[in-house]
Every structure is written in structure tokens, then in C-alpha cells.
Scaffold this motif. Sequence first.
Motif, PDB file in Angstrom:
ATOM      1  N   ILE A 182       0.859  -1.180   0.000  1.00 50.79           N
ATOM      2  CA  ILE A 182       0.000   0.000   0.000  1.00 50.79           C
ATOM      3  C   ILE A 182       0.896   1.230   0.000  1.00 50.79           C
ATOM      4  N   ARG A 183       0.294   2.387  -0.242  1.00 54.38           N
ATOM      5  CA  ARG A 183       1.070   3.618  -0.340  1.00 54.38           C
ATOM      6  C   ARG A 183       0.631   4.580   0.765  1.00 54.38           C
ATOM      7  N   VAL A 184       1.078   4.299   1.995  1.00 51.51           N
ATOM      8  CA  VAL A 184       0.871   5.227   3.104  1.00 51.51           C
ATOM      9  C   VAL A 184       2.236   5.685   3.589  1.00 51.51           C
ATOM     10  N   HIS A 185       2.300   6.908   4.086  1.00 54.72           N
ATOM     11  CA  HIS A 185       3.604   7.482   4.408  1.00 54.72           C
ATOM     12  C   HIS A 185       3.443   8.645   5.376  1.00 54.72           C
ATOM     13  N   GLY A 243       4.435  -1.631   9.013  1.00 55.89           N
ATOM     14  CA  GLY A 243       5.203  -2.681   8.351  1.00 55.89           C
ATOM     15  C   GLY A 243       4.629  -3.125   7.025  1.00 55.89           C
ATOM     16  N   PHE A 244       4.005  -2.190   6.292  1.00 53.08           N
ATOM     17  CA  PHE A 244       3.442  -2.543   4.996  1.00 53.08           C
ATOM     18  C   PHE A 244       4.533  -2.757   3.961  1.00 53.08           C
ATOM     19  N   VAL A 245       4.282  -3.692   3.058  1.00 50.51           N
ATOM     20  CA  VAL A 245       5.049  -3.727   1.826  1.00 50.51           C
ATOM     21  C   VAL A 245       4.729  -2.443   1.064  1.00 50.51           C
ATOM     22  N   ILE A 246       5.757  -1.828   0.504  1.00 53.64           N
ATOM     23  CA  ILE A 246       5.557  -0.586  -0.241  1.00 53.64           C
ATOM     24  C   ILE A 246       5.816  -0.846  -1.723  1.00 53.64           C
ATOM     25  N   ARG A 247       4.784  -0.624  -2.514  1.00 55.51           N
ATOM     26  CA  ARG A 247       4.958  -0.762  -3.962  1.00 55.51           C
ATOM     27  C   ARG A 247       5.202   0.618  -4.560  1.00 55.51           C
ATOM     28  N   GLN A 248       6.032   0.645  -5.554  1.00 48.40           N
ATOM     29  CA  GLN A 248       6.370   1.892  -6.218  1.00 48.40           C
ATOM     30  C   GLN A 248       5.227   2.395  -7.091  1.00 48.40           C
ATOM     31  N   ILE A 249       5.332   3.661  -7.433  1.00 45.90           N
ATOM     32  CA  ILE A 249       4.434   4.236  -8.415  1.00 45.90           C
ATOM     33  C   ILE A 249       4.727   3.600  -9.774  1.00 45.90           C
ATOM     34  N   ASP A 250       3.750   3.634 -10.687  1.00 48.76           N
ATOM     35  CA  ASP A 250       3.877   2.977 -11.991  1.00 48.76           C
ATOM     36  C   ASP A 250       5.136   3.437 -12.732  1.00 48.76           C
ATOM     37  N   LYS A 251       5.760   2.494 -13.389  1.00 51.75           N
ATOM     38  CA  LYS A 251       6.952   2.778 -14.187  1.00 51.75           C
ATOM     39  C   LYS A 251       6.645   2.546 -15.667  1.00 51.75           C
ATOM     40  N   GLY A 252       7.489   3.123 -16.496  1.00 50.43           N
ATOM     41  CA  GLY A 252       7.410   2.843 -17.917  1.00 50.43           C
ATOM     42  C   GLY A 252       7.971   1.460 -18.209  1.00 50.43           C
ATOM     43  N   THR A 253       8.137   1.160 -19.478  1.00 52.04           N
ATOM     44  CA  THR A 253       8.558  -0.182 -19.874  1.00 52.04           C
ATOM     45  C   THR A 253       9.945  -0.197 -20.506  1.00 52.04           C
ATOM     46  N   GLY A 254      10.675   0.912 -20.388  1.00 51.26           N
ATOM     47  CA  GLY A 254      11.996   0.996 -20.989  1.00 51.26           C
ATOM     48  C   GLY A 254      13.112   0.861 -19.970  1.00 51.26           C
TER      49      GLY A 254
END
Length: 682
Positions: A457-460, A469-480
Motif C-alpha cells: 500500500i502507499r501510506v507514508h 510494516g506494509f510492503v511498499i509498492r512503487q508508483i507505476d513505471k514505464g517499460t523501458g
Amino acid sequence: MRFLSRKSVSLLAAALAATLLPPTAHGKTEPTTIARVSEAPGTVTLDSAGYSVSVRTDGQLALTTRRSGRTVLATGPDALRFRSGGTWQHATRLTDWRWRNGVLTLTADTTLPGAQVEARLTPAPDRYQLDWDVTGTEADELGLTYDLSSAGHWYGHGETGTPAGGPYTDQPWPLDAGQVDQEDFSAASYQMVDPFWFTASSAGLYVDTGDTMDVSLNAGGDGLGRFTVESGTTYKATVFVESTPRAVYRDYIGIVGKPRQSDATYEQYAKPLWNSWAQFYTKVDQDKILDYATDLHDNGLEGHTVQLDDKWESNYGNMTFDPKAYPDPRAMSDRIHDLGYDFGLWVTLWINLDSTNYRYAADHDYLLRDAADPTKPCTVTWWNGTAGIVDLANPEAKAWYQSTLRKLMDTYRVDGLKFDTRFFDDNCAGRDGHTRTDYQRLGSELADSYDLQGAGIRVHWGRSAHESGFVIRQIDKGTGWNSLKASVTQNLALSTIGYPFVETDMIGGSLGQPAPTKEVLVRWAQSASYMPLMYASTSPVDTIDPTTGQKVDYDEETVALYREAIARHERLAPYIWDQVRHTLRTGDPIVRPLFFDFPRDRASYTVADQWMLGPAVLAAPNLTSAPSRDIHLPPGTWYDVNHGRTIKGPTTLTSYPTPLAVTPAFVNLRAEGADRALRALR
């Protein structure tokens, strides 16, 4: 201007030599420290335990922090600045100072006639508090300015907004290697940010605020760090002065807290999460998700969960399946379970204005209210329309939302959820005085009630976000390639501001760009195999290019190399799990820059494409299309996983061959956990 004589300063310092300092931000009393103030031509200097702060008296106000006689941090031009009447002003000449009860108080004129700045420096071991206000005028923004070069390289911040495409395709490491310009740096931001920065000189800055900030570092190439709070109330900052960057990090964790748990299970660390987003984006239905799960299973692409992302709802906020796209959601869920995967769903607190639930929620006062007109619901624009946001500060709204989720999960055998939402927006008003950080806490408490399946999740920006202790996923990335590089440096940034359970964005990217090439997809999987968790979507089988709608046929080598990366990560799981447990004790990051473990190795401070995974594993995957890469090894005895040889560091391995099947990695043979790492990687 009143300045005490050197004799009177010495007598005063002697009288105050055993001053007991006030409580710190931890709520604990620091040990007794000796602090003295002295005056010399042009400066007033505060000497504390191991560091000093010099204040200029013969020109514009400036603060220079030194440790062992070496400058570790210095303010830049217009060091203390403020906005009044729409115009920026700043402190000028020091007019007065006093040292009383362990606090050095400074008074300075400003560029605005009749206005003054009062700053207070409160020393403690390895840090000092810097609080300041403007008097004589109404200010609506206050800011600190630092000369970036005075402290060497800068780190921290979190996900960066940059002219080069950050945070989606660019994440400078160090920060001063690029240009950061972020006007919406806030606890309400969708981006993962914290008001904490640290430097190669082992200085650090923490701004204690719940207000939105405007942060820029080297914007326009100016070499300055500007940390502006969009409020006229007291500016509260802590300046850390330590012996290593890791010590600064630990000081910060002492303030904001460390994880009390990990929200991910061992299996979620060991195996990938497969999410539908980058595989299909919103063009997904029941047949496609079942084909996806079946192909993953039949090709030996292991994972613990198949998660159905956006778009499955009949309308955003209804929390009911679209009956045309999903004629039998329970049968779909059962089939995914039969294949050996858990089943998860993407959910949000945004309720679109055209959904069935919007009118109900608005009529029952379940939505955040508008900041300009609290008599009506707040509306926000997001990537799927215009919506209201469920107000978690209203217990009845939270109960309604959770009961709807529970019914959905029970009916369709949903094991966990991916929360993708804001819990607050700056266009909205907090209920009953609730602040931005309060809503981060409420969002943390809500999410903590569910299995997040490694999607995190994206809490901060608050103690609850750090301690959950959440797993933190990044914001969307491009494909390059640029996005692959950004996914690595962004993990370094996130993990060193206190979020240790990091993963890259979905392997291969997820920003709606053309499908990743074979090489990018494989290299991304290889990189992710040396992260705490693997977050996957683009499959090496049956991928659709979102820009053309055409199938992408990756070859058998792609499938085999992806499968190999998954297997390597699973072999590393016992070692990674040891690091998770270590983090719960210490708060230390799992993924970290080389200089955290080797602070005297100056070459490590600019390495942006290698990292330590715990104390024993150095990962150096190829993040480019080149057939080789240079690899820096810090001091130590290193085992080269790919060549079965021992190498003495420090050294640089030039043009290390990296054919597509090779992922360079090294084990520090004298580090804790080396034996377990060797068993996984030999």
C-alpha cells in the motif's frame, strides 16, 4: 546589536556546562551534554557534543555546521526565507542573540522593513533542533535553503518529481545528480514521500510538519536545496550530525518508528504476486484472467496469488462485478484457487459520481467534505474519472465501506485486497480537525485489517505508516531501460526513508507504454529477484501490447530466464526472511546503498545500479542493453556467484560480461548470513 564579550561568554558557558537538555522528539530525555557558546569576529559559535554550529554576524544570516572541524552542512543564500503579501523575503543581518537554558536564540532583520526572524537552536548529542518564526508581519510560507555541495551528495525524500520524468521514468541517485522539483510534497500526496533527507557528509534534515511542502533540490541546476513549508506557523526542523549516513537513518527511525510487524507472509516474500494490470490494463474480463492464470501455471511460473486489478467493477465505487465481463465471478475465483493461487481484488476509496453508491454515500455524509464549502462532498479527479472519497474519520462511513468489502470477499472467495487510492486530498477538509497525517493513520488502520497479498500500500509520512510494516509498492513505471533503472534507485530511496519492505513496480513496467522488450522484461525479473519481494504482471506468455492490441510472442528463452529468476528468489527466501526479522528488531533497511555498510568507501556514494540485500549479498544486475558492465566491490572478501571465484575488495571489475542469462551478484564472505546466501546462490 548586542553581543556578549568573550569573557562574559566564557563565564556563562561555564555556568551552563552541565545543562540538562529538554526531551527529544522521542519523548525521552537525552543524556546530559556540554554545550558552549563563543564569539569571534564575524561569528557566534555553538559547540556541542562532537559538532559545532557557526552563525554569521557580519553579513546575511548563515549557519554552518561542522563535525571534527569539517563542514558537513551549510545554508545557502536567503537561508531563512518567508513569503508575505505574495512576495518572498529573507533574514538578513543578525541583530541579537542569547544563550539561556540550553537554547541559543537568534534574532535577525529581514528584507521586509519591520519584520524580524527569531530562530532557536537547541543542541543534543548528534543533532540539534532548529525552530524559527517570523514576527512583525503575516507570513504564509517559511523555507530553509541549503548549499547542496556543502554536504556532499544528498539522499532521502522518497519518490521524486523531476523534469526528466520522475517518479515514473526517472529517480536520481544521489538526488543532486538530477533536478528535483516537487510543489505537492505532502502527507496527502499519492507519491511516497517523507520530509527527511541525509547526506554523504553524515548530516541529515527532518522537517517536522503536517503541512504541504514545496521541495526542490538542484532545480534548474542551481545547486540549492529549498525546503519550504506552506504555512506561517513555527518552522520545526531537526538537523542530524552523525559519523555515518546509516547512523543518521537510525536517528530518523528513532523519531518516526520502525515496523512492528511485516504485513507480508513468508510465502509472499518467497514467490511472486501476479497482478493483471500491466498484462491487460482495463481491457480485462473473466476469460482473460482465467487464461492468464492457466498459462502461468502451465509454464511453471510460480506465484502465491493472482490479483485482478482495475477494471472489474460495474462502475467505480459500486464494488459489484460487471456482469457482462464477469458472468460468474465465483466460478472464476474457484478456478484460480484450483490452480494453486490465492485470489485478490483491486479496490479504492474513490466513488465515482456516476456510480450507484455515490448518491447513497453522499446522502449519509460518508464522503470527505469540500475544503471551500464543507456543506457539500469534496470531488477529486483521478485517472478513472471524478469521485468522492470515503471519509475514514467518520466511523459510520468506515463501517459501511468495510461491510461492503466483507460481503464482496465472502461471496466471491476473495483472499486479499490491493488498495490503490488516496485516503485524503488537499481539496478536501478533514472531519473534526483530522489532519493529513491523521488520514494516513486511518488508512493504515483500515488496510491492516486485510491480507494485502504482497501488493502493499502507499501510506507514508507518519508513525503509523512506519510502524505498520506494509510492503511498499512503487508508483507505476514505464517499460523501458530508464524505468528499470528508476525502479532500483527508487527502492534505495524508499528503503532509506524508513520503508524497508520494498518491491519494484510490476516487473516490466505498468505505465501503458509499449510492452517491454524481451531484454527489459528479463533484466527486470533478474533485478527483482534480488529485492525483498517480486511484484509481477507482464507475463512472458500471452502478453498483449496495450498500444497496438496485438499479442507479444516472447520466446522460450524469455520464459526460462524468467522462471530462473523466480527460482533464485525462492532459494534466497530464507536469507531474506532473516533480514525481515532483523528489520523488525532494528528498523534497518533490507535493500540499501553500498555506503550504508561501507561508509568509508567513497566510491560507493555514487553507485546507482548496485545495492546490498542485507549484509551479505551485493546485487549488480545489468540494467542496460550493453553486453557488459563495470562493478564496484567495496572492501571485503567477495565470492563471485557466477564465476565461483573469490575477489578482494575494494576493486572495480571493468567490463564484467553480462550475457542475458547472467545476473552478477557477490557474497561478502565475512558478513552475517553469508553461509545461507551461499547455499542459495551457488
